[in-house]
Design an enzyme around this catalytic site. Structure first.
Site, short mmCIF file in Angstrom:
data_model
loop_
_atom_site.label_atom_id
_atom_site.label_comp_id
_atom_site.label_asym_id
_atom_site.label_seq_id
_atom_site.Cartn_x
_atom_site.Cartn_y
_atom_site.Cartn_z
N GLU A 114 -4.60 -6.64 14.50
CA GLU A 114 -4.33 -5.54 14.15
C GLU A 114 -5.64 -4.59 14.69
O GLU A 114 -5.05 -3.34 14.55
CB GLU A 114 -3.63 -5.41 12.97
CG GLU A 114 -2.90 -4.18 12.72
CD GLU A 114 -2.29 -4.55 11.74
OE1 GLU A 114 -2.10 -4.11 10.51
OE2 GLU A 114 -0.43 -4.61 11.11
N LYS B 61 1.16 -1.56 0.07
CA LYS B 61 -0.09 0.18 -0.26
C LYS B 61 0.70 1.42 -0.34
O LYS B 61 0.59 2.72 -1.14
CB LYS B 61 -1.32 -0.02 1.29
CG LYS B 61 -1.74 1.40 1.47
CD LYS B 61 -2.45 0.29 2.30
CE LYS B 61 -3.62 2.20 2.86
NZ LYS B 61 -4.39 2.07 3.73
N HIS C 170 -3.86 -33.54 17.18
CA HIS C 170 -2.97 -34.24 17.67
C HIS C 170 -2.21 -33.43 18.15
O HIS C 170 -0.87 -34.19 18.05
CB HIS C 170 -3.09 -35.01 16.58
CG HIS C 170 -3.72 -36.09 16.42
ND1 HIS C 170 -3.40 -37.77 16.98
CD2 HIS C 170 -4.29 -36.06 15.55
CE1 HIS C 170 -4.76 -38.25 16.13
NE2 HIS C 170 -5.50 -37.22 15.39
N GLY D 156 -5.35 -2.58 5.09
CA GLY D 156 -4.42 -3.67 4.52
C GLY D 156 -4.65 -4.51 4.80
O GLY D 156 -4.98 -5.14 3.79
N ARG D 157 -5.67 -4.77 5.61
CA ARG D 157 -5.88 -5.91 6.14
C ARG D 157 -7.40 -6.43 5.50
O ARG D 157 -8.09 -7.08 5.98
CB ARG D 157 -5.67 -6.19 7.34
CG ARG D 157 -6.26 -5.28 8.54
CD ARG D 157 -6.29 -4.98 10.23
NE ARG D 157 -6.25 -4.09 10.76
CZ ARG D 157 -5.90 -3.30 11.20
NH1 ARG D 157 -4.96 -2.80 10.52
NH2 ARG D 157 -6.52 -2.06 11.50
N LYS E 172 9.32 -0.93 14.43
CA LYS E 172 9.78 -0.22 12.95
C LYS E 172 10.96 0.58 13.44
O LYS E 172 12.34 0.30 13.26
CB LYS E 172 8.59 0.20 12.05
CG LYS E 172 7.69 -0.74 11.50
CD LYS E 172 6.55 -0.17 10.79
CE LYS E 172 5.88 -0.20 9.99
NZ LYS E 172 4.57 0.10 9.71
N GLU F 18 10.57 -4.61 4.66
CA GLU F 18 10.22 -6.06 4.52
C GLU F 18 10.25 -6.45 2.73
O GLU F 18 10.66 -6.98 2.24
CB GLU F 18 9.56 -6.92 4.68
CG GLU F 18 9.88 -7.24 6.69
CD GLU F 18 8.80 -6.00 6.85
OE1 GLU F 18 8.71 -5.01 7.01
OE2 GLU F 18 9.10 -6.54 8.63
#
Ligand SMILES: O=P(O)(O)OC[C@H]1O[C@](O)(CO)[C@@H](O)[C@@H]1O
Length: 539
Positions: free
Chosen positions: A345, A200, A376, A259-260, A504, A206
């Site tokens: 978030e 965005k 399990h 973003g999400r 950050k 990253e």
């Protein structure tokens, strides 16, 4: 609001000693009364301790929080993300009829629909080979480079819709850990690979680091022709140009898409490339179905509202601090991670929209894994641990593998067995009688203690016919609106994420100190000590 919370707390205190199973004894129609249907989806919350009175009190709480007004404000494009001064309009991305939606007096729908058309044209051209690799042959592999919402949505959805893939293979690189991009590049031929840089902001460290590594890798093989192998999705067209991406391969969007919440728009380009524009349109229609339901259904029959209120009951009234997401659907393996971002978030906040401390717990801790694998691993704790974790099961009535239906029957049986076992438990007396039947006589009490299940552990089940694009669209929109309702009841802003900023900033301060033993005096003892040790170990 306070008296609504108090009424719930008082009622819970008065009734908490009765068990969930008792509620079924008292009301044989409980399943019908405590489930909500929407199309071929059903949300069963009868295996919780919510009864008619607590349900009414929860719905009253939602009314007191002005859920309907807040919902309408969101859909209408008001700047409800106050700390960033923005509207919140992911719903406009699936408003396929193009009903006008205004931001600052301007109808944003023509722009959205034209961007959608451009993405579809690009997708068709890549899939039919009109847009090809620099040597004229079709692309066989797509790599989406992004993180957070620019990765989790497309990665989760692409995996969930595997049976609908008929386009190039899609890969996802998110982590700045070079191991991930290295392992993926090892599988690929630069001549046949198209990279989509999805960010965005186009500043996320990253993503920018991975994008540059991919570009260097492709350039080493392709030289100047590399520009045919990169596309971008971003709100910053200057930054995509500065990175050297051909403007015809850039898909823009606006800052009113968080973003999400962005998989419905250009950030979903990798999904569209994998499944094609028609199936992607079905996915959007599914979300639109849920939007309409959320906007029109009465609160007590409104699936996102009721799912949110069940969450609030467990989190705030019963005091259960986490929520397990258990898709009995292997292709939804990334759903728990996707929901971690969506819920934590969005609602992992401690102040309300005005900046005042919120006196109640907000987002629960979200975690989970697909069934039956989880059985399990951690279901031991779910059944017998000292903490109660409300579980959310998701399962399709039918799988895509018609020839493997016996697998699916087993999956269904296991899913239903888990929620039943959590609720019913097995009492000490039952265990004693089972052990006696087996002829066990020694240490009977202790043997029984290990085998006793307390039961009365709540769960909800979301059952759907089949995991099609339309159903997946409905499921994701259901969770988005659930998060909205929970956030609105707590009075917080679900659409900012200031909590990611400090880490950050510190990472960029620390970067020059990696590998150095100097200038560490100003760091705290632990970070200084770790940096010194890193420097030694890197020698
Ligand atoms: O798409 P971008 O701008 O690279 O941001 C990626 C992610 O980083 C965050 O801003 C913070 O983690 C998320 O909200 C977002 O989804």
């Amino acid at each position: 609001m306070n008296e609504k919370w108090a009424a719930l707390e008082v009622y819970h205190e008065r009734t908490k000693s009765s068990g969930i199973s008792d509620l079924f004894d008292r009301d044989p129609m409980r399943f019908d009364a405590f489930s909500v249907t929407f199309g071929d989806m059903l949300l069963d919350f009868s295996k919780t301790s919510i009864d008619p009175t607590s349900r009414n009190l929860l719905v009253d709480l939602a009314y007191a929080a002005k859920i309907e007004q807040k919902r309408d404000d969101m859909f209408a494009g008001l700047a409800i993300n106050q700390s960033e001064g923005r509207a919140v309009l992911h719903t406009a991305l699936r408003n396929l009829e193009g009903e006008p939606v205004y931001v600052d007096g301007i109808d944003i729908m023509p722009g959205i629909l034209s961007n959608f058309e451009s993405a579809k044209m690009f997708t068709r051209a890549v899939r039919n080979g009109e847009i090809s690799a620099s040597d004229g042959a079709p692309f066989t592999d797509i790599v989406n480079i992004g993180i957070g919402g620019s990765d989790l949505g497309p990665a989760m959805v692409t995996r969930a819709l595997t049976p609908y893939h008929d386009g190039p293979r899609c890969h996802f690189v998110s982590n700045v850990d070079g191991a991930q991009i290295s392992d993926i590049l090892d599988l690929l031929d630069p001549e046949r690979t198209l990279f989509i840089i999805a960010s965005k902001t186009f500043t996320t460290i990253e993503t920018m680091t991975n994008a540059q590594t991919a570009k260097d890798w492709a350039q080493a093989a392709l030289g100047e022709k590399v520009k045919h192998h990169f596309a971008a999705v971003s709100t910053s067209l200057e930054k995509t140009a500065a990175f050297g991406i051909n403007s015809e391969y850039v898909f823009g969007f606006e800052d009113w898409v968080g973003g999400r919440y962005s998989v419905w728009g250009p950030i979903g380009l990798s999904v569209m490339l994998a499944i094609g524009p028609e199936a992607f349109t079905e996915f959007l229609l599914g979300a639109q179905d849920m939007d309409t339901h959320f906007q029109t259904a009465a609160l007590h029959q409104n699936m996102p509202v009721m799912l949110a209120l069940v969450g609030i009951w467990h989190n705030n009234i019963c005091g259960y601090g986490s929520r397990a997401i258990l898709p009995y659907d292997q292709r939804l393996a990334r759903l728990p991670a996707y929901l971690q971002q969506l819920e934590m978030e969005s609602n992992g906040k401690r102040v309300d929209v005005d900046g005042n401390l919120i006196s109640r717990n907000t987002s629960p801790i979200i975690w989970g894994e697909p069934g039956t694998n989880g059985q399990h691993a951690f279901h031991q704790l779910l059944h017998q641990g000292s903490r109660i974790v409300p579980c959310e099961f998701l399962i399709a009535a039918r799988s895509h593998e018609a020839d493997l239906d016996k697998h699916h029957q087993l999956l269904l049986a296991n899913c239903l067995a888990q929620s039943e076992a959590l609720m019913r438990g097995r009492s000490h007396e039952e265990v004693i009688s089972i052990l006696c039947e087996k002829g066990v006589t020694e240490n009977l009490d202790s043997a029984a203690a290990h085998r006793t299940f307390p039961g009365n552990r709540p769960s909800v089940t979301l059952l759907y016919k089949k995991l099609s694009p339309r159903t997946l669209g409905r499921i994701i929109a259901l969770y988005e609106h659930r998060v909205f309702v929970e956030g609105a009841v707590w009075g917080l802003n679900s659409f900012d994420q200031w909590g990611v900023e400090l880490g950050k900033e510190l990472a960029s301060d620390l970067l020059p100190l990696i590998g150095s033993e100097e200038d560490l005096d100003e760091r705290n003892g632990s970070t200084g000590g770790l940096l010194r040790t890193v420097a030694k170990l890197r020698q």
